[in-house]
Design an enzyme around this catalytic site. Structure first.
Site, PDB file in Angstrom:
ATOM      1  CE  LYS A  76      50.391  94.632 -70.582  1.00  0.00           C
ATOM      2  NZ  LYS A  76      51.760  94.151 -70.474  1.00  0.00           N
ATOM      3  CE  LYS A 103      46.280  88.789 -71.043  1.00  0.00           C
ATOM      4  NZ  LYS A 103      47.609  89.080 -71.529  1.00  0.00           N
ATOM      5  CE  LYS A 126      52.549  91.419 -65.247  1.00  0.00           C
ATOM      6  NZ  LYS A 126      53.445  90.801 -66.210  1.00  0.00           N
TER       7      LYS A 126
END
Ligand code: ADP
Ligand code: NA
Length: 330
Positions: free
Chosen positions: A114, A197, A200
């Protein structure tokens, strides 16, 4: 009540849940409310680890709660609430921050992913300590079981380490939680890149099924899913990840086994599988979207559910926090 406790949370940031969220996590929330004293929350405190527009955050938080109800959570059988309505989450998180090693937190792979997306300047300290807030979320409810997808396994391990550390230093306070990960659906893959995976924050939205999108948009994404140059419809996650992902989705949404699907599509091409799965998807998301909209169209009922949920959650959280504070010398 001597049912085991379950606890989990889901972010409101994207507005719509994606298919990975539903198959990897939310379906398990629904199942566990039958066997567990279950607490589920929309984690708006986690959402602000990256910049949020206040109006959008408020709207998306309600949309997330409405989707959880539409997916089958029953407020009479579980406790559904908004994380920021229970201030004890932030309070216990501070305690846990002070028990977590900097190096230990630095090893969290989700943070590495992230923060790489945010860049050095855009990465907040909140994003760094996000897993520690998650530790507090779980321990506050004395959870036995935490239904999550595979990507959360490391955070549940951190939770166990911190529970043990706190208990060892200050006396038995927290119950030891375990991840509840359903192997078959623990990781749903991107339809365009079946090595990644579904997320979003995918590079392109073409491989991402948003449950609240127009059904025909999702149908089209399934029909253009990446498979392989072979034609045989067989589950083989290693060598046929695209086809295997489609079979997993199909099997879970319809309750048909993978073996039955392999048999059904014997001698047929990928086109037939994708066309049928697109139809299954449309049939599933159409009523899901309608139910979500019904909850959003009735704000009084939604507010009442969330207020009652916050009250029930807070009673448990306050008791745990008081105990932890007392043991620490506060
Ligand atoms: P995201 O991973 O999209 O940022 P969240 O962090 O809010 O969304 O995840 C909510 C839940 O959905 C977590 O339990 C997570 O493990 C699960 N989840 C997310 N993506 C997937 C996926 N592709 N497959 C299975 N489960 C997933
Ligand atoms: Na996640």
């Amino acid at each position: 009540l001597d049912r085991p406790r379950a606890l989990s949370g889901i972010q409101p940031t994207a507005g719509s849940f994606h298919l990975g969220n539903y198959l990897g996590a939310v379906r398990q929330y629904v199942a566990l409310q039958e066997t567990h004293d279950a607490f589920y929350m929309v984690v708006d405190l986690h959402a602000i680890t990256v910049p949020q527009d206040p109006k959008e955050l408020r709207a998306n938080t309600r949309i997330a709660a409405a989707q959880l109800l539409a997916a089958g959570l029953d407020p009479d059988r579980c406790t559904l609430f908004i994380q920021s309505h229970v201030p004890e989450h932030a309070q216990l998180a501070w305690v846990m921050n002070c028990l977590t090693g900097f190096g230990e937190a630095s090893r969290m792979t989700q943070f590495k992913d992230k923060s790489a997306k945010q860049g050095a300047e855009g990465t907040t300290v909140g994003l760094f300590t996000y897993p520690v807030l998650q530790v507090a979320d779980i321990l506050l409810y004395q959870a036995d079981s935490v239904p999550v997808g595979e990507d959360q396994r490391q955070h549940i391990e951190l939770t166990r380490d911190l529970a043990e550390r706190f208990n060892g230093r200050f006396g038995q306070t927290f119950r030891m939680p375990a991840a509840h990960i359903v192997r078959e659906t623990a990781k749903i893959y991107d339809l365009q890149d079946p090595s990644a995976k579904m997320s979003k924050s995918a590079a392109t939205a073409k491989g991402l099924i948003n449950l609240l999108d127009e059904p025909k948009v999702s149908a089209k994404k399934i029909k253009s899913a990446v498979t392989d140059t072979d034609t045989v419809i067989r589950f083989d996650a290693e060598n046929k990840p695209g086809v295997s992902n489609l079979l997993t989705i199909y099997s879970t949404l319809t309750g048909t086994t993978i073996a039955e699907l392999e048999q059904k599509y014997e001698g047929k091409g990928y086109g037939a599988l994708k066309t049928d799965l697109a139809e299954v998807m449309v049939e599933w998301v159409t009523p899901f979207r309608a139910r979500t909209q019904e909850y959003l169209d009735d704000p009084e009922t939604l507010d009442a559910v969330l207020a009652k949920g916050a009250e029930k959650a807070r009673a448990v959280a306050a008791e745990t926090l008081a105990q932890a504070y007392d043991r620490m010398g506060f």
